[in-house]
Each structure stands twice: as structure tokens, then as C-alpha cells.
Design a protein around this motif. Structure first.
Motif, mmCIF file in Angstrom:
data_model
loop_
_atom_site.group_PDB
_atom_site.id
_atom_site.type_symbol
_atom_site.label_atom_id
_atom_site.label_comp_id
_atom_site.label_asym_id
_atom_site.label_seq_id
_atom_site.Cartn_x
_atom_site.Cartn_y
_atom_site.Cartn_z
ATOM 1 N N SER A 237 0.839 -1.202 0.000
ATOM 2 C CA SER A 237 0.000 0.000 0.000
ATOM 3 C C SER A 237 0.873 1.251 0.000
ATOM 4 O O SER A 237 0.544 2.250 0.628
ATOM 5 N N ASP A 238 2.005 1.187 -0.725
ATOM 6 C CA ASP A 238 2.949 2.299 -0.713
ATOM 7 C C ASP A 238 2.423 3.531 -1.428
ATOM 8 O O ASP A 238 2.976 4.619 -1.274
ATOM 9 N N PHE A 239 1.340 3.381 -2.223
ATOM 10 C CA PHE A 239 0.762 4.531 -2.918
ATOM 11 C C PHE A 239 -0.496 5.053 -2.236
ATOM 12 O O PHE A 239 -1.209 5.873 -2.810
ATOM 13 N N GLU A 240 -0.772 4.564 -1.039
ATOM 14 C CA GLU A 240 -1.970 4.986 -0.319
ATOM 15 C C GLU A 240 -1.981 6.501 -0.163
ATOM 16 O O GLU A 240 -1.014 7.110 0.308
ATOM 17 N N GLY A 241 -3.082 7.120 -0.602
ATOM 18 C CA GLY A 241 -3.234 8.560 -0.486
ATOM 19 C C GLY A 241 -2.617 9.359 -1.609
ATOM 20 O O GLY A 241 -2.782 10.587 -1.660
ATOM 21 N N LEU A 242 -1.915 8.689 -2.544
ATOM 22 C CA LEU A 242 -1.290 9.400 -3.658
ATOM 23 C C LEU A 242 -2.210 9.424 -4.871
ATOM 24 O O LEU A 242 -3.106 8.590 -5.015
ATOM 25 N N ARG A 243 -1.963 10.388 -5.754
ATOM 26 C CA ARG A 243 -2.757 10.562 -6.965
ATOM 27 C C ARG A 243 -1.846 10.414 -8.185
ATOM 28 O O ARG A 243 -0.779 11.035 -8.230
ATOM 29 N N ALA A 244 -2.278 9.598 -9.149
ATOM 30 C CA ALA A 244 -1.424 9.299 -10.307
ATOM 31 C C ALA A 244 -2.179 9.522 -11.607
ATOM 32 O O ALA A 244 -3.387 9.302 -11.689
ATOM 33 N N LEU A 245 -1.421 9.914 -12.625
ATOM 34 C CA LEU A 245 -1.944 10.110 -13.975
ATOM 35 C C LEU A 245 -1.111 9.284 -14.942
ATOM 36 O O LEU A 245 0.120 9.370 -14.930
ATOM 37 N N VAL A 246 -1.763 8.489 -15.786
ATOM 38 C CA VAL A 246 -1.077 7.616 -16.729
ATOM 39 C C VAL A 246 -1.567 7.921 -18.135
ATOM 40 O O VAL A 246 -2.768 7.799 -18.414
ATOM 41 N N THR A 247 -0.666 8.317 -19.030
ATOM 42 C CA THR A 247 -1.064 8.535 -20.417
ATOM 43 C C THR A 247 -0.983 7.210 -21.176
ATOM 44 O O THR A 247 -0.197 6.329 -20.840
ATOM 45 N N GLY A 248 -1.822 7.082 -22.198
ATOM 46 C CA GLY A 248 -1.915 5.800 -22.890
ATOM 47 C C GLY A 248 -2.352 4.713 -21.929
ATOM 48 O O GLY A 248 -1.926 3.557 -22.034
ATOM 49 N N GLY A 249 -3.217 5.082 -20.986
ATOM 50 C CA GLY A 249 -3.539 4.192 -19.874
ATOM 51 C C GLY A 249 -4.718 3.272 -20.082
ATOM 52 O O GLY A 249 -5.125 2.585 -19.142
ATOM 53 N N ALA A 250 -5.261 3.216 -21.300
ATOM 54 C CA ALA A 250 -6.434 2.372 -21.531
ATOM 55 C C ALA A 250 -6.096 0.984 -22.050
ATOM 56 O O ALA A 250 -6.972 0.131 -22.151
ATOM 57 N N SER A 251 -4.818 0.748 -22.392
ATOM 58 C CA SER A 251 -4.448 -0.575 -22.908
ATOM 59 C C SER A 251 -2.961 -0.815 -22.677
ATOM 60 O O SER A 251 -2.210 0.106 -22.343
ATOM 61 N N GLY A 252 -2.542 -2.065 -22.885
ATOM 62 C CA GLY A 252 -1.133 -2.421 -22.863
ATOM 63 C C GLY A 252 -0.422 -2.062 -21.568
ATOM 64 O O GLY A 252 -0.954 -2.244 -20.462
ATOM 65 N N ILE A 253 0.805 -1.563 -21.694
ATOM 66 C CA ILE A 253 1.621 -1.220 -20.532
ATOM 67 C C ILE A 253 0.928 -0.172 -19.667
ATOM 68 O O ILE A 253 0.927 -0.260 -18.438
ATOM 69 N N GLY A 254 0.337 0.830 -20.299
ATOM 70 C CA GLY A 254 -0.301 1.900 -19.546
ATOM 71 C C GLY A 254 -1.425 1.405 -18.664
ATOM 72 O O GLY A 254 -1.539 1.790 -17.494
ATOM 73 N N ARG A 255 -2.259 0.534 -19.207
ATOM 74 C CA ARG A 255 -3.370 0.016 -18.397
ATOM 75 C C ARG A 255 -2.854 -0.856 -17.261
ATOM 76 O O ARG A 255 -3.350 -0.780 -16.126
ATOM 77 N N ALA A 256 -1.844 -1.694 -17.556
ATOM 78 C CA ALA A 256 -1.274 -2.532 -16.501
ATOM 79 C C ALA A 256 -0.705 -1.675 -15.383
ATOM 80 O O ALA A 256 -0.855 -1.990 -14.192
ATOM 81 N N ALA A 257 -0.031 -0.575 -15.748
ATOM 82 C CA ALA A 257 0.539 0.316 -14.737
ATOM 83 C C ALA A 257 -0.548 1.010 -13.935
ATOM 84 O O ALA A 257 -0.463 1.110 -12.702
ATOM 85 N N ALA A 258 -1.571 1.502 -14.625
ATOM 86 C CA ALA A 258 -2.661 2.196 -13.936
ATOM 87 C C ALA A 258 -3.354 1.272 -12.947
ATOM 88 O O ALA A 258 -3.639 1.648 -11.795
ATOM 89 N N GLU A 259 -3.625 0.042 -13.359
ATOM 90 C CA GLU A 259 -4.310 -0.896 -12.486
ATOM 91 C C GLU A 259 -3.439 -1.288 -11.295
ATOM 92 O O GLU A 259 -3.940 -1.424 -10.171
ATOM 93 N N LEU A 260 -2.132 -1.434 -11.516
ATOM 94 C CA LEU A 260 -1.244 -1.792 -10.413
ATOM 95 C C LEU A 260 -1.144 -0.657 -9.400
ATOM 96 O O LEU A 260 -1.185 -0.890 -8.177
ATOM 97 N N LEU A 261 -1.020 0.570 -9.866
ATOM 98 C CA LEU A 261 -0.963 1.705 -8.951
ATOM 99 C C LEU A 261 -2.247 1.802 -8.128
ATOM 100 O O LEU A 261 -2.205 2.088 -6.925
ATOM 101 N N ALA A 262 -3.381 1.535 -8.775
ATOM 102 C CA ALA A 262 -4.653 1.561 -8.056
ATOM 103 C C ALA A 262 -4.708 0.445 -7.012
ATOM 104 O O ALA A 262 -5.173 0.653 -5.879
ATOM 105 N N GLU A 263 -4.238 -0.737 -7.374
ATOM 106 C CA GLU A 263 -4.217 -1.861 -6.432
ATOM 107 C C GLU A 263 -3.363 -1.545 -5.207
ATOM 108 O O GLU A 263 -3.643 -2.024 -4.103
#
Length: 251
Positions: free
Chosen positions: A2-28
Motif C-alpha cells: 500500500s505504498d501509494f496509499e493517499g497518492l494521486r497518479a496520472l497515466v497517459t496511454g492508460g487504456a491498454s497495454g503497458i499503460g493500463r497494466a501500470a494504472a491498475e497496479l498503482l490503483a491496487e
């Protein structure tokens, strides 16, 4: 984690591929995450989706403003939006050179420029750029793509130097060949898709393509507050392609 608890992130190209995987992991791992994409519709909740064209400065500024308002601030920017190109230096016309540079390099410039005022207000600010092993290894039929990723690598170092005293860390990931929809389309277009996939897999010492989840893990590592002393770094996620020189397998 939970190292990103309380943080806010923005991911470009975040709807597929690497970007989506990164966005989902940061949310998790606890972050509130917004994604920017030409077609953000595949991004599911809890991701906040916004349409943006990184080649259009007004579009980027509008989307970043909306995303930051929805998130309540910004701590992490993942500059991931990018496109590919094939061919030697002879093969791509000028308009394609301009288009790929516009997306892969200037797209990062536009997004970072719009995000910097918000990142300066964060105590845990981090930027991670998606670069490529093509920036540091000569790959055949990738002249244009490699040139843009070389620019991303240099841009990352310059940004890290410019903003380190503002408390903003800047790093990049250098993936090898990743099993993404774009690579899938390249394989489908090859005369022998199975042989082409085998050749790409054999190029990496692990003998397989890199997964989007593995690149996402590297992005999260660099963006995490736990990596607060890491800036100006390029992290290869390439199955050993850049650093290893294996002997041929005996037959």
C-alpha cells in the motif's frame, strides 16, 4: 503493498497495454488513478478516464486539468503514450518521422508541462517515462522508433536534472519486446507470425517476450515513495537483452 496509499497518479496511454497494466497496479497499491487516452473507454473503475490527444496541447491541458480536479491533486505522472514504427532510415517518409516524434517525444513534453505545477505541490512527486531498450541497443528495422526513444532517454536525464531540487524525481523504464496489442498486430502482419514470434523471443535471453505486468511493476518501483533516492535512472525490463551476452546453445 500500500505504498501509494493517499497518492494521486496520472497515466497517459492508460487504456491498454503497458499503460493500463501500470494504472491498475498503482490503483491496487492504493493510489487514485486517472488515465488519459485517445480512446479511454476500456479503462474500468476505479480508474478515472479522460480523452486526450497528446499531439494537441490544448487537449492535453484540458484533460490534465480535469484529471487533477477529479483526483484532488497529483503526485505521480507516468508518460506512457506512444506509437511504433518499422523500417530503416530509408523507409519512413518525413511526415511519419514528424508524427512519431510528435507522439513519442513531444507528447511527453506537453503532458509534463501541464502536470509540473501540480507535481511541485506534492511531497512525493515522481515522473516515470516509458522509454525502450531501442534507446540503448541497435535493433534492425527500428530507425525511427529508436530515434524517438533515444530522445526520451536523454529527455529523462535532462528533466531529472532540472527538477531534482524541486523535489520531483524523474526516471524511465526501458522495456524489451513486450507482449502488447501493438506487437500482436506486427506479428499478425508478418508472412510467418509463428516464426516472427519465435525470433523475437529468442532475441531475449529469457527466451520469451516481456509481459505488460512486468513493465508495470518496474514503473511502480520507480514511482513509489520507497524509491525516494532514485532519480535520473533508466531501468531495463528486457529479459536480460541489454546486459547479458550468452553463449550459443550447443546443438
Amino acid at each position: 503493498m500500500s505504498d501509494f496509499e493517499g497518492l494521486r497518479a496520472l497515466v497517459t496511454g492508460g487504456a491498454s497495454g503497458i499503460g493500463r497494466a501500470a494504472a491498475e497496479l498503482l490503483a491496487e497499491r492504493g493510489a487514485r488513478v486517472a488515465v488519459l487516452d485517445l480512446d479511454p473507454s476500456p479503462a474500468d473503475k476505479p480508474l478515472l478516464a479522460h480523452r486526450a490527444d497528446v499531439t494537441d496541447d490544448a487537449s492535453v491541458r484540458e484533460a490534465v486539468a480535469a484529471a487533477v480536479a477529479g483526483l484532488g491533486g497529483l503526485d505521480v505522472l507516468v508518460n506512457n503514450a506512444g506509437i511504433g514504427a518499422q523500417g530503416t532510415v530509408e523507409d519512413n517518409p518525413d511526415d511519419e518521422w514528424h508524427r512519431v516524434y510528435d507522439v513519442n517525444v513531444l507528447g511527453m513534453v506537453r503532458t509534463t508541462r501541464a502536470c509540473l505545477p501540480h507535481l511541485r505541490a506534492s511531497a512525493q512527486a515522481a515522473i516515470v517515462n516509458t522509454c525502450s531498450i531501442a534507446a540503448t541497443a541497435g535493433l534492425p528495422q527500428r530507425a525511427l522508433y529508436s530515434a524517438t526513444k533515444g530522445a526520451v532517454y536523454s529527455l529523462t536525464l535532462a528533466m531529472a536534472a532540472d527538477h531534482v531540487r524541486e523535489g520531483i524525481r524523474v526516471n524511465c523504464v526501458n522495456p524489451g519486446t513486450v507482449d502488447t496489442p501493438w506487437v500482436g498486430r506486427l506479428l499478425d502482419a508478418a508472412p510467418d507470425p509463428a516464426a516472427e514470434r519465435a525470433a523475437l523471443e529468442a532475441r531475449q535471453p529469457t527466451g520469451r517476450l516481456v509481459s505488460a505486468a512486468e513493465v508495470a511493476g518496474a514503473i511502480a518501483y520507480l514511482a513509489s515513495p520507497l524509491s525516494g533516492a532514485t532519480t535520473g535512472t533508466a531501468l531495463a525490463v528486457d529479459g536480460g537483452m541489454q546486459g547479458l551476452r550468452l553463449r550459443p546453445v550447443a546443438r
